[in-house]
Design a protein around this motif. Structure first.
Motif, PDB file in Angstrom:
ATOM      1  N   GLY A 194       3.168  -3.579  -7.647  1.00 47.15           N
ATOM      2  CA  GLY A 194       3.212  -5.029  -7.787  1.00 47.15           C
ATOM      3  C   GLY A 194       4.537  -5.520  -8.327  1.00 47.15           C
ATOM      4  O   GLY A 194       5.055  -6.549  -7.898  1.00 47.15           O
ATOM      5  N   SER A 195       5.097  -4.781  -9.279  1.00 48.46           N
ATOM      6  CA  SER A 195       6.357  -5.213  -9.884  1.00 48.46           C
ATOM      7  C   SER A 195       7.543  -4.971  -8.965  1.00 48.46           C
ATOM      8  O   SER A 195       8.437  -5.808  -8.864  1.00 48.46           O
ATOM      9  CB  SER A 195       6.578  -4.487 -11.213  1.00 48.46           C
ATOM     10  N   ARG A 196       7.555  -3.801  -8.293  1.00 45.74           N
ATOM     11  CA  ARG A 196       8.684  -3.460  -7.443  1.00 45.74           C
ATOM     12  C   ARG A 196       8.602  -4.138  -6.069  1.00 45.74           C
ATOM     13  O   ARG A 196       9.477  -4.908  -5.690  1.00 45.74           O
ATOM     14  CB  ARG A 196       8.752  -1.936  -7.253  1.00 45.74           C
ATOM     15  N   VAL A 197       7.548  -3.842  -5.336  1.00 47.59           N
ATOM     16  CA  VAL A 197       7.413  -4.387  -3.989  1.00 47.59           C
ATOM     17  C   VAL A 197       6.946  -5.837  -4.030  1.00 47.59           C
ATOM     18  O   VAL A 197       7.306  -6.646  -3.174  1.00 47.59           O
ATOM     19  CB  VAL A 197       6.436  -3.529  -3.158  1.00 47.59           C
ATOM     20  N   GLY A 198       6.133  -6.172  -5.027  1.00 46.71           N
ATOM     21  CA  GLY A 198       5.627  -7.534  -5.125  1.00 46.71           C
ATOM     22  C   GLY A 198       6.728  -8.562  -5.200  1.00 46.71           C
ATOM     23  O   GLY A 198       6.653  -9.628  -4.595  1.00 46.71           O
ATOM     24  N   THR A 251      -5.661  -9.514  -3.615  1.00 47.76           N
ATOM     25  CA  THR A 251      -6.868  -8.811  -3.155  1.00 47.76           C
ATOM     26  C   THR A 251      -6.611  -7.381  -2.699  1.00 47.76           C
ATOM     27  O   THR A 251      -7.542  -6.581  -2.664  1.00 47.76           O
ATOM     28  CB  THR A 251      -7.548  -9.574  -1.998  1.00 47.76           C
ATOM     29  N   LEU A 252      -5.365  -7.055  -2.342  1.00 47.48           N
ATOM     30  CA  LEU A 252      -5.107  -5.674  -1.923  1.00 47.48           C
ATOM     31  C   LEU A 252      -5.214  -4.689  -3.084  1.00 47.48           C
ATOM     32  O   LEU A 252      -5.841  -3.624  -2.923  1.00 47.48           O
ATOM     33  CB  LEU A 252      -3.737  -5.558  -1.244  1.00 47.48           C
ATOM     34  N   PRO A 253      -4.641  -4.972  -4.262  1.00 48.55           N
ATOM     35  CA  PRO A 253      -4.792  -4.013  -5.370  1.00 48.55           C
ATOM     36  C   PRO A 253      -6.262  -3.713  -5.704  1.00 48.55           C
ATOM     37  O   PRO A 253      -6.635  -2.532  -5.812  1.00 48.55           O
ATOM     38  CB  PRO A 253      -4.057  -4.693  -6.531  1.00 48.55           C
ATOM     39  N   PRO A 254      -7.135  -4.733  -5.850  1.00 47.14           N
ATOM     40  CA  PRO A 254      -8.553  -4.411  -6.081  1.00 47.14           C
ATOM     41  C   PRO A 254      -9.171  -3.637  -4.920  1.00 47.14           C
ATOM     42  O   PRO A 254     -10.031  -2.766  -5.133  1.00 47.14           O
ATOM     43  CB  PRO A 254      -9.213  -5.784  -6.232  1.00 47.14           C
ATOM     44  N   THR A 255      -8.740  -3.958  -3.693  1.00 49.47           N
ATOM     45  CA  THR A 255      -9.258  -3.233  -2.524  1.00 49.47           C
ATOM     46  C   THR A 255      -8.877  -1.762  -2.591  1.00 49.47           C
ATOM     47  O   THR A 255      -9.702  -0.873  -2.314  1.00 49.47           O
ATOM     48  CB  THR A 255      -8.710  -3.862  -1.223  1.00 49.47           C
ATOM     49  N   LEU A 256      -7.634  -1.483  -2.964  1.00 51.80           N
ATOM     50  CA  LEU A 256      -7.177  -0.095  -3.065  1.00 51.80           C
ATOM     51  C   LEU A 256      -7.949   0.654  -4.143  1.00 51.80           C
ATOM     52  O   LEU A 256      -8.324   1.824  -3.959  1.00 51.80           O
ATOM     53  CB  LEU A 256      -5.676  -0.062  -3.364  1.00 51.80           C
ATOM     54  N   ILE A 257      -8.203  -0.006  -5.264  1.00 55.79           N
ATOM     55  CA  ILE A 257      -8.960   0.639  -6.345  1.00 55.79           C
ATOM     56  C   ILE A 257     -10.398   0.892  -5.898  1.00 55.79           C
ATOM     57  O   ILE A 257     -10.949   1.986  -6.091  1.00 55.79           O
ATOM     58  CB  ILE A 257      -8.942  -0.235  -7.610  1.00 55.79           C
ATOM     59  N   ALA A 258     -11.029  -0.127  -5.264  1.00 58.34           N
ATOM     60  CA  ALA A 258     -12.421   0.012  -4.826  1.00 58.34           C
ATOM     61  C   ALA A 258     -12.558   1.104  -3.770  1.00 58.34           C
ATOM     62  O   ALA A 258     -13.461   1.947  -3.840  1.00 58.34           O
ATOM     63  CB  ALA A 258     -12.928  -1.322  -4.282  1.00 58.34           C
ATOM     64  N   MET A 301       0.824  -1.209   0.000  1.00 55.01           N
ATOM     65  CA  MET A 301       0.000   0.000   0.000  1.00 55.01           C
ATOM     66  C   MET A 301       0.859   1.261   0.000  1.00 55.01           C
ATOM     67  O   MET A 301       0.572   2.234  -0.722  1.00 55.01           O
ATOM     68  CB  MET A 301      -0.919   0.001   1.223  1.00 55.01           C
ATOM     69  N   GLU A 302       1.920   1.271   0.805  1.00 50.94           N
ATOM     70  CA  GLU A 302       2.794   2.444   0.861  1.00 50.94           C
ATOM     71  C   GLU A 302       3.403   2.737  -0.510  1.00 50.94           C
ATOM     72  O   GLU A 302       3.466   3.882  -0.940  1.00 50.94           O
ATOM     73  CB  GLU A 302       3.901   2.206   1.890  1.00 50.94           C
ATOM     74  N   ARG A 303       3.844   1.683  -1.196  1.00 52.19           N
ATOM     75  CA  ARG A 303       4.446   1.908  -2.518  1.00 52.19           C
ATOM     76  C   ARG A 303       3.393   2.384  -3.518  1.00 52.19           C
ATOM     77  O   ARG A 303       3.663   3.214  -4.387  1.00 52.19           O
ATOM     78  CB  ARG A 303       5.126   0.625  -3.012  1.00 52.19           C
ATOM     79  N   TYR A 304       2.173   1.858  -3.364  1.00 51.21           N
ATOM     80  CA  TYR A 304       1.077   2.291  -4.235  1.00 51.21           C
ATOM     81  C   TYR A 304       0.826   3.786  -4.080  1.00 51.21           C
ATOM     82  O   TYR A 304       0.767   4.527  -5.070  1.00 51.21           O
ATOM     83  CB  TYR A 304      -0.181   1.492  -3.883  1.00 51.21           C
TER      84      TYR A 304
END
Length: 760
Positions: A675-679, A725-732, A653-656
């Protein structure tokens, strides 16, 4: 007031400028830690699950005489065997902290003044049994550490007694059990540590590619584990069955912190000089990792708070909190100074070899954004795809989690402390053998502590007799022995009518017999129950005894309480299991409160916890599929999962948000970059953690092996939840936030509209 990013950036500059001083301090602290580690003691069995209890303490000090039972099987009445028993008896009677030794040799000596050479004479006294028991009664109030040497003395006395060949001698009892279990705990802790380190070395070697000194995180976290040993030694925290599981867990968590520092430093080195890279790396990754570490500590803290009456869980939580703080610290002050020196050395060597090259680090490391590799690119694209379809992804996650919550009540539980230990432990098999042959053992003995004045009064004795009659008729109870029982035996089978007669009868009873029932103004009632009861049956027995006490109506001023390690520890363990949802909820509340306090933003406080909610539901399905029962240790995993898993979600989340705040970057672009860097970093650290935790699955302790399988599954689910599930959660949540802001803006605009004036 300085922000955390500024503080960590300054710390990065300090490490960059003084790495040797940092490492010297680490060596000094490590030496101090070894001294503390030498002070650690072990606590085993029920005692580890019994907290501060005044009634139990009084019982321990007055009546809890631990025993070492020696089972002798063979030609017991053979003169050579009886002489060996006599030698063993006399030798153990001289050992410190031994109150008395009870053996058939006592009866034979009392009859003849010696052990006769005739088997017939011996049989006249003791009959013709094919087995007998020598009971070594210890002084009351001994700790486990004080009683363990007596077991060693018994082993030596057995050899000194020179029992004839063909005679089997088995030494068992609480001290024997505690001694063997303590040794196994220490051995298991060392083996699990070594295995965890070995598995993580393999994982890092194959997964953590493209970075300098890729095995260095192992060194940093191992130093953190040494510091943790030292800390718990100085703090007086014992090692127990549960505590021994902490260290593989700490290696798994600590490796996360070090990998995050390591990966971000490597990323900054792609585009900055080393002098600039470390402050930038720490300023960027330091705050989220600190928040993640603090969240993990709060997860363990929830276990501490919710199990305050059970020492083993408190020790587990305390050791874990020490561990996450100290492994985080060694990630900073071991890993980063070594990396700084290594980069400095390589830069100097490169400049000497190629003077025209202006860079301060080897040119092969300047790979730019391509350094994320295929794994990073795949994770980035996957995150973007999932984030672009939040409704579908989150709906699937919610449905699966709901199924997990629905089956929660169907999971089996394990609360019997004897099921926590290896079933092939020699001391345990000896104890089982003793129970089967002798028909007894510590597990079926329960005590009632009677307090009050005039405990020798005839009215009190008549109450004790009423209780004996009522309790003896109850199912599961095989016998009840009270002070009244003892007095009747020495008074022609009847109770004295007056207090004077009671005193006269007691005066004729040997002191060692009276000491079993009366001590320092307290009395003891002893209850023998059926063997091999399960947890529910044992809890039912406790209720039966309490009911019998009430029905017998103790006289005014007399207090009777069921006590002992099992009556206190078993309900405590069951309560821990039954309160697992409350413990998990407390973990969520503590972590949410900390995130809200830090971010001061509801969206950022909620987002990292949504995937953890999914994981709690998923883990129930995992446990059901693998038939993993809920143990007291597993019951605390919900709160721990929130704290441990928050690390992955917070870092993503912080990187996002770091990317979103840049001009021209869309939310989906930010998700892909995160996702690419921290993932990549959390995938490496997550899989390395899974390897480390998998060491627990090989523990000889069933409770730890099951916990190992459980933690491996939970960490894997946490990794999946963080990336899927975190990326969709952040978008939602971002879209929801936009709508709320839009509504607020519309309302604010409507309030600021000035009505137009019209002519009358």
């Amino acid at each position: 007031m300085m922000s955390l990013r500024t503080i960590f950036a300054r710390l990065g500059r300090l490490i960059q400028s003084r790495p040797l001083i940092m490492l010297t301090a680490v060596v000094v602290v490590t030496g101090i830690a070894f001294s503390g580690a030498a002070q650690i003691e072990s606590v085993t069995g029920d005692r580890a699950f019994v907290g501060e209890n005044p009634t139990l303490n009084t019982y321990d000090d007055n009546f809890d005489r631990g025993t070492i039972a020696t089972l002798v099987r063979g030609e017991v009445t053979e003169p050579a065997t009886m002489r060996a028993i006599d030698r063993y008896d006399r030798r153990m009677s001289e050992v410190d902290d031994v109150e008395q030794v009870i053996s058939p040799a006592d009866q034979v000596r009392a009859e003849y003044g010696r052990i006769p050479g005739s088997q017939e004479k011996i049989q006249r006294v003791v009959g013709n049994p094919d087995s007998t028991v020598v009971t070594i009664v210890l002084e009351p109030g001994l700790t486990q550490q004080q009683s363990r040497p007596i077991y060693t003395d018994a082993i030596n006395a057995k050899e000194w007694g020179e029992f004839p060949s063909g005679v089997s001698v088995t030494i068992t009892g609480s001290a024997a059990f505690s001694s063997q279990l303590s040794g196994l705990i220490q051995q298991s802790t060392q083996q699990l540590l070594g295995l965890a380190v070995g598995l993580m070395v393999i994982a890092l070697f194959f997964l953590f590619r493209g970075v300098r000194l890729r095995l260095l995180p192992i060194v940093a976290v191992f130093v953190g584990v040494i510091w943790t040993f030292g800390a718990i030694g100085y703090a007086g925290i014992p090692n127990s069955t549960l505590t021994s599981s902490v260290f593989p867990i700490l290696i798994g968590l600590g490796i996360d912190y070090s990998i995050q520092f390591h990966e971000r430093y490597e990323e900054e080195l792609e585009n900055h000089r080393p002098r600039e890279a470390l402050p930038l790396a720490l300023g960027g990754v330091g705050p989220p990792v600190l928040v993640a570490m603090f969240s993990a500590a709060l997860g363990f803290g929830a276990t501490w708070v919710s199990t305050i009456g059970s020492p083993a869980f408190v020790w587990f939580a305390q050791t874990s909190i020490f561990g996450v703080v100290l492994t985080f610290t060694t990630g900073l002050f071991v890993l980063l100074p070594v990396l700084t020196l290594w980069v400095r050395f390589r830069s100097t060597s490169e400049e000497e070899a190629s003077p025209s090259h202006e860079s301060e680090f080897p040119p092969q490391e300047q790979t730019g954004s391509s350094n994320i590799g295929r794994l990073g690119q795949a994770l980035g694209r996957t995150s973007r795809t999932l984030a672009a379809n939040p409704f579908i992804v989150l709906s699937i996650a919610i449905v699966v989690a709901a199924g997990g919550f629905a089956v929660s009540s169907d999971l089996e539980t394990t609360a019997d402390t004897e099921e926590f230990i290896p079933q092939d432990l020699p001391a345990y098999t000896d104890l089982q053998e003793f129970r089967s042959v002798a028909g007894g053992g510590d597990a079926v003995q329960y005590s009632i502590l009677v307090s009050g004045e005039q405990l020798r009064d005839p009215d009190v004795l008549r109450w004790m007799e009423r209780f004996r009659v009522i309790a003896s008729d109850k199912q599961q109870i095989t016998s009840v022995s009270t002070p009244a029982t003892l007095i009747k035996q020495h008074n022609g089978g009847t109770l004295p009518e007056t207090e004077r007669e009671v005193r006269q009868t007691l005066a004729a009873i040997p002191d060692d017999q009276k000491a079993q029932y009366y001590s320092n103004g307290h009395a003891q009632i002893r209850i023998t129950a059926e063997q091999d009861m399960n947890t529910d049956e044992e809890l039912g027995l406790f209720d039966t005894i309490e009911t019998s006490i009430a029905l017998s109506q103790p006289p005014s001023g007399v207090d009777a309480k069921l006590t002992g390690q099992s009556p206190v520890s078993t309900p405590s363990i069951v309560e821990q299991i039954e309160n697992r949802n409350a413990t998990t909820g407390l973990g969520f509340a503590l972590v949410f409160g900390a995130l809200l306090l830090y971010y001061r933003n509801l969206l950022r406080a909620v987002a990292p916890l949504v995937p953890m909610l999914f994981v709690i539901g998923w883990q129930n399905l995992y446990m059901l599929a693998l038939s993993i029962s809920v143990s007291p240790l597993g019951a605390s995993l919900g709160a721990m999962s929130v704290g441990i898993g928050a690390e992955y979600t917070i870092i993503v989340m912080e990187r996002y948000f770091e990317e979103v705040e840049q001009t021209g970057i869309s939310r989906l672009d930010a998700v892909e970059t995160a996702g690419s860097r921290v993932g990549k970093a959390i995938t490496v650290s997550g899989m390395t953690t899974v390897f480390g935790f998998s060491a627990l699955t090989l523990s000889p302790f069933p409770i730890l092996a099951d916990f190992g399988w459980l933690t491996v599954g939970v960490i894997f689910f946490t990794l999946i939840a963080s990336l899927a599930t975190l990326p969709p959660t952040l978008i939602a949540l971002g879209r929801l936030s936009d709508k709320i802001e839009s509504v607020r803006a519309d309302k604010a605009a409507s309030r600021n509209i000035v009505p137009s004036e019209t002519d009358d």
